[in-house]
Write a protein that holds these residues in place. Structure first.
Motif, mmCIF file in Angstrom:
data_model
loop_
_atom_site.group_PDB
_atom_site.id
_atom_site.type_symbol
_atom_site.label_atom_id
_atom_site.label_comp_id
_atom_site.label_asym_id
_atom_site.label_seq_id
_atom_site.Cartn_x
_atom_site.Cartn_y
_atom_site.Cartn_z
ATOM 1 N N ARG A 109 0.831 -1.206 0.000
ATOM 2 C CA ARG A 109 0.000 0.000 0.000
ATOM 3 C C ARG A 109 0.868 1.259 0.000
ATOM 4 N N SER A 110 1.959 1.239 0.769
ATOM 5 C CA SER A 110 2.841 2.404 0.818
ATOM 6 C C SER A 110 3.518 2.646 -0.519
ATOM 7 N N LEU A 111 3.914 1.584 -1.175
ATOM 8 C CA LEU A 111 4.541 1.711 -2.492
ATOM 9 C C LEU A 111 3.542 2.251 -3.515
ATOM 10 N N MET A 112 2.335 1.702 -3.530
ATOM 11 C CA MET A 112 1.325 2.160 -4.484
ATOM 12 C C MET A 112 0.920 3.604 -4.205
ATOM 13 N N THR A 158 2.816 5.894 -2.831
ATOM 14 C CA THR A 158 3.926 6.731 -3.281
ATOM 15 C C THR A 158 3.839 6.970 -4.776
ATOM 16 N N LEU A 159 3.570 5.914 -5.522
ATOM 17 C CA LEU A 159 3.463 6.016 -6.978
ATOM 18 C C LEU A 159 2.388 7.022 -7.379
ATOM 19 N N MET A 188 -6.299 -5.004 -1.394
ATOM 20 C CA MET A 188 -5.329 -4.278 -2.216
ATOM 21 C C MET A 188 -6.002 -3.719 -3.460
ATOM 22 N N LEU A 189 -6.917 -4.477 -4.040
ATOM 23 C CA LEU A 189 -7.640 -4.000 -5.213
ATOM 24 C C LEU A 189 -8.451 -2.761 -4.866
ATOM 25 N N ASP A 190 -9.144 -2.793 -3.740
ATOM 26 C CA ASP A 190 -9.939 -1.642 -3.334
ATOM 27 C C ASP A 190 -9.050 -0.438 -3.044
ATOM 28 N N PHE A 191 -7.909 -0.665 -2.382
ATOM 29 C CA PHE A 191 -7.004 0.444 -2.093
ATOM 30 C C PHE A 191 -6.485 1.065 -3.391
ATOM 31 N N THR A 192 -6.126 0.221 -4.355
ATOM 32 C CA THR A 192 -5.603 0.735 -5.622
ATOM 33 C C THR A 192 -6.652 1.573 -6.334
ATOM 34 N N ARG A 193 -7.875 1.091 -6.374
ATOM 35 C CA ARG A 193 -8.945 1.867 -6.992
ATOM 36 C C ARG A 193 -9.092 3.228 -6.324
ATOM 37 N N ARG A 194 -9.047 3.234 -5.005
ATOM 38 C CA ARG A 194 -9.292 4.480 -4.275
ATOM 39 C C ARG A 194 -8.114 5.435 -4.374
ATOM 40 N N ILE A 195 -6.898 4.918 -4.419
ATOM 41 C CA ILE A 195 -5.749 5.822 -4.529
ATOM 42 C C ILE A 195 -5.661 6.403 -5.942
ATOM 43 N N ILE A 196 -6.102 5.633 -6.947
ATOM 44 C CA ILE A 196 -6.186 6.172 -8.306
ATOM 45 C C ILE A 196 -7.248 7.273 -8.359
ATOM 46 N N ALA A 197 -8.391 7.019 -7.745
ATOM 47 C CA ALA A 197 -9.457 8.021 -7.718
ATOM 48 C C ALA A 197 -9.001 9.282 -6.994
ATOM 49 N N LEU A 198 -8.208 9.115 -5.938
ATOM 50 C CA LEU A 198 -7.697 10.267 -5.197
ATOM 51 C C LEU A 198 -6.790 11.117 -6.078
ATOM 52 N N LEU A 225 2.993 12.138 5.224
ATOM 53 C CA LEU A 225 3.938 11.734 6.260
ATOM 54 C C LEU A 225 4.519 10.378 5.890
ATOM 55 N N PHE A 226 5.843 10.327 5.753
ATOM 56 C CA PHE A 226 6.542 9.119 5.338
ATOM 57 C C PHE A 226 7.332 8.551 6.513
ATOM 58 N N ASN A 227 7.133 7.280 6.780
ATOM 59 C CA ASN A 227 7.937 6.612 7.802
ATOM 60 C C ASN A 227 8.350 5.242 7.270
ATOM 61 N N ARG A 228 9.600 5.141 6.800
ATOM 62 C CA ARG A 228 10.087 3.857 6.304
ATOM 63 C C ARG A 228 10.750 3.045 7.412
ATOM 64 N N GLY A 229 10.807 3.601 8.631
ATOM 65 C CA GLY A 229 11.499 2.941 9.729
ATOM 66 C C GLY A 229 10.725 1.777 10.311
ATOM 67 N N GLU A 230 11.351 1.099 11.254
ATOM 68 C CA GLU A 230 10.746 -0.077 11.877
ATOM 69 C C GLU A 230 9.958 0.254 13.127
ATOM 70 N N LEU A 231 9.963 1.536 13.543
ATOM 71 C CA LEU A 231 9.269 1.952 14.758
ATOM 72 C C LEU A 231 8.284 3.069 14.437
ATOM 73 N N PRO A 232 7.199 3.185 15.223
ATOM 74 C CA PRO A 232 6.273 4.304 15.033
ATOM 75 C C PRO A 232 6.960 5.634 15.342
ATOM 76 N N GLN A 233 6.438 6.681 14.741
ATOM 77 C CA GLN A 233 6.958 8.027 14.972
ATOM 78 C C GLN A 233 5.788 8.965 15.248
ATOM 79 N N LYS A 234 6.083 10.035 15.995
ATOM 80 C CA LYS A 234 5.065 11.047 16.245
ATOM 81 C C LYS A 234 5.390 12.298 15.445
ATOM 82 N N PHE A 235 4.345 12.870 14.846
ATOM 83 C CA PHE A 235 4.508 14.061 14.032
ATOM 84 C C PHE A 235 3.575 15.142 14.563
#
Length: 703
Positions: free
Chosen positions: A512-515, A517-518, A562-572, A634-644
């Motif tokens: 989902r994060s990769l899609m 980003t795209l 994943m199919l639903d997420f892809t549809r919605r991110i394209i619509a966004l 907000l991008f977090n590629r790390g292995e731990l949660p972050q606060k923003f």
């Protein structure tokens, strides 16, 4: 039969069909004699007539044959010197295809009978292969397009979707069995409905030109499934047609295009003009080699003789700088636009096609200059795979002129590295996210020059990218030596399939994060068919020879989330114009909102300083983008949660648009509002998008 041309006007290569018969023309500068051979349509192995052709202007050999109609099968035999050391390989015992054939019949397999020479090519092959050789077919080209017009979608609204004509529908349950894997199958209403519902706009079809299966693959029980082995630059691949008659095959392709256009979908062809299926001197003699090897291919000439210049890895390279080869490529492209109504092209190994007469890449080469001034070709979508191999100048990302777009391998690698958790990847990731200005702007190229892709036919699927740390190509029969070793992939702790919930959850989140980003990056997004459904090739990253369930899209299973997420991110992306920018970010302040077009933020909502980008440990940052409405990524590629710390004050209200840590990815429209100044938690391996609902999006102090 007559050898006297009976058509007024200058001759042109190919077949001109008239009510009285047909004029056949073929190019050869160095031949001493060319024969036209006619074959029975009922028994293609039977030669029914032979005509001596007459040499005319521009090295075109012509013959008019009365009474010829659509469906007639034919080929050429070229006489001339056999001097391989001087790139002269004439052998009249080999029946040759018409390079301008609109359809091709037969299934030769590259055995000895197809070879033009024996051993290293010292002697011409003595075997006459006329009976079993491929045959060109005369085609009736009339067609009722019913007012069809090219959609002409602007680049900022384009979402590319790469698919294989056969593999996409071969297992589709709603396509009639007789139409599965065909042009008619791809134009079926059920398939079109799926594509429209997904939201993509432009289909990029893997090669549909007639191609040949390599003999070494056939001997292993495999085929050249992808089709990057062309023998017919005007002919649709016959295997992908439900129809058997050559003219009907051409008509079926047109019907597919017409149906896709009626749904507003563009058709872009992946074309292979850089090499042919004839390979090197050990390969079969099918067309160019036998008609005029010296004029059609690139060679080196020295005191030791001539050698093919193999900058494609396929044994030969078409010499697009010579008049006959350049004309053929341009005529082919115009044919597919004007007669077949396609909307554009993706050029395989485009650097080879863009080389000049000295075999060097040149942005002003004969081919690129010809396309730029062509009133037809300059107006369609043109996409370069901006590299070939074996040369110092082979990698040319950013080097093509307008109006070209380019597959951006730097984008693919940088985004993969970032989400794989590679240290030191953040700065490069941000550059690619912003449209790769460093790659294209130096050449005054626009922000939409970059074709942004994460996966394609060549490599891992999206699911495999997060499921395998190494390639698994054993099925290809090359002891896993083939395929790229630098995939920047991760297994998430288990190599391949698993039932471990934590591993599966992480893989889904990364996809989902990769899609996401795209779909939020500047540039033109490109999706590999099936990635939205969780398609796998079981770790095979070079499935070019797998014409089976490994490559075909399995419609019986689907990752619905994943199919639903892809549809919605394209619509966004379609909804928010700020996600379809046509300009690079420049940092200029909008006096109305008080925001720059993009503001890079630390976790405390202060500005992210320049030197911080290059901190190898940096795994977390925010991007506040001006627009209607402003968006905060907000991008977090790390292995731990972050606060923003969300920008703004208590008067500022934010809402979450999507959060890739959530199984569904998107929240409902009535999700709660969050005040500015509140610490918002972003989980590991996650991309979150928030929209500004109300109030000023104040940001912290400058560096």
């Amino acid at each position: 039969m007559s050898s006297d041309p009976a058509i007024a006007g200058p001759a042109r290569p190919g077949v001109t069909l008239t009510p009285e018969g047909a004029l056949f023309c073929v190019f050869s500068r160095h031949a001493t004699q060319v024969d036209l051979c006619l074959y029975s349509t009922v028994q293609p192995s039977l030669e029914i007539g032979r005509v001596r052709m007459r040499r005319g202007e521009c090295d075109l050999w012509c013959a008019f044959v009365p009474g010829v109609k659509a469906g007639q099968l034919y080929g050429y035999r070229a006489h001339g010197p056999w001097i391989p050391d001087r790139a002269l390989r004439f052998n009249p015992r080999k029946l040759l295809l018409d390079p301008y054939a609109l359809a091709i019949v037969g299934q030769p397999d590259g055995r000895t009978g197809m070879l033009g020479g024996t051993g290293p090519g010292t002697y011409p092959g003595a075997y006459d292969n006329g009976a079993e050789a491929l045959k060109s077919a005369v085609v009736e080209t009339s067609f009722d397009w019913q007012g069809d017009r090219l959609p002409r979608l602007p680049w900022q609204d384009t979402i590319l979707y790469e698919l294989h004509v056969k593999g996409f529908t071969q297992k589709h349950p709603d396509v009639p069995p007789a139409l599965r894997g065909t042009y008619a199958g791809l134009g079926h209403p059920a398939v079109i409905a799926y594509l429209k519902n997904l939201g993509v706009t432009s289909l990029q079809l893997l090669p549909v030109h007639q191609h040949l299966d390599d003999q070494f693959l056939l001997e292993k029980g495999l085929t050249n499934y992808w089709g990057y082995n062309t023998v017919g630059f005007f002919a649709p691949h016959a295997e992908y047609a439900a129809a058997q008659d050559p003219s009907e095959q051409v008509r079926e392709f047109k019907e597919m295009v017409r149906a896709l256009h009626a749904a507003g979908l563009e058709v872009i062809l992946d074309v292979v003009y850089n090499h042919t299926a004839e390979g090197d001197e050990r390969g079969p003699t099918l067309m160019f080699r036998g008609l005029d090897d010296r004029m059609y291919y690139r060679h080196t000439f020295d005191e030791h003789g001539s050698n093919y210049i193999n900058i494609t890895g396929c044994g030969n390279a078409v010499d697009s700088a010579t008049p006959p080869a350049l004309r053929l490529i341009l005529d082919s492209l115009r044919y597919w636009v004007t007669e077949m109504h396609v909307d554009g092209f993706r050029f395989d190994l485009a650097v080879t096609v863009a080389r000049d007469q000295h075999d060097n890449f040149d942005a002003n080469s004969q081919f690129l200059a010809a396309v730029a001034q062509d009133p037809i070709l300059s107006q369609v979508k043109l996409i370069a795979e901006p590299w070939d191999i074996f040369r110092m100048d082979s990698y040319q990302v950013g080097g093509f002129p307008e109006p070209w777009r380019e597959l951006n391998g730097k984008y693919r690698d940088a985004v993969r590295k970032f989400w794989a958790g590679d240290e030191g990847s953040t700065a490069d990731f941000a550059k690619r996210f912003c449209g790769s200005q460093d790659v294209f702007a130096w050449n005054l190229r626009p922000a939409l020059s970059s074709i942004n892709f994460l996966t394609s036919h060549d490599g891992f699927t999206l699911l495999d990218l997060v499921s395998y740390a190494s390639k698994h190509n054993e099925a290809n029969g090359e002891d896993n030596r083939d395929g790229d070793n630098a995939n920047h992939s991760v297994s998430c702790g288990v190599e391949g399939p698993t039932q471990d919930y934590r591993v599966l959850n992480l893989r889904a989140r990364l996809r989902r994060s990769l899609m996401a980003t795209l779909m939020t990056s500047i540039g033109v997004p490109f999706i590999n068919a099936g990635d939205e459904r969780g398609r796998t090739q079981k770790g095979n990253n070079n499935a070019y020879c797998q014409d089976n369930e490994l490559s075909w899209l399995d419609w019986s299973t689907c990752d619905e989330a994943m199919l639903d997420f892809t549809r919605r991110i394209i619509a966004l992306r379609k909804e928010f114009s700020s996600l379809r920018r046509t300009q690079y970010f420049d940092g200029v302040m909008n006096p109305t909102t008080g925001l720059a077009d993009v503001t890079w933020l630390e976790g405390d909502a202060s500005l992210l300083c320049h030197e911080e980008w290059h901190d190898p440990k940096r795994a977390f940052f925010g991007a506040l983008m001006d627009g209607s409405p402003p968006l905060l990524l907000l991008f977090n590629r790390g292995e731990l949660p972050q606060k923003f710390l969300l920008p703004g004050s208590e008067e500022t209200l934010w809402s979450v648009v999507f959060d890739t840590s959530l199984p569904a990815g998107f929240l409902e429209a009535d999700s709660r509002l969050i005040e500015g100044g509140v610490a918002f938690q972003i989980k590991a391996s996650t991309l979150v998008c928030l929209r500004l609902n109300e109030g000023p999006a104040l940001v912290g102090a400058h560096c």
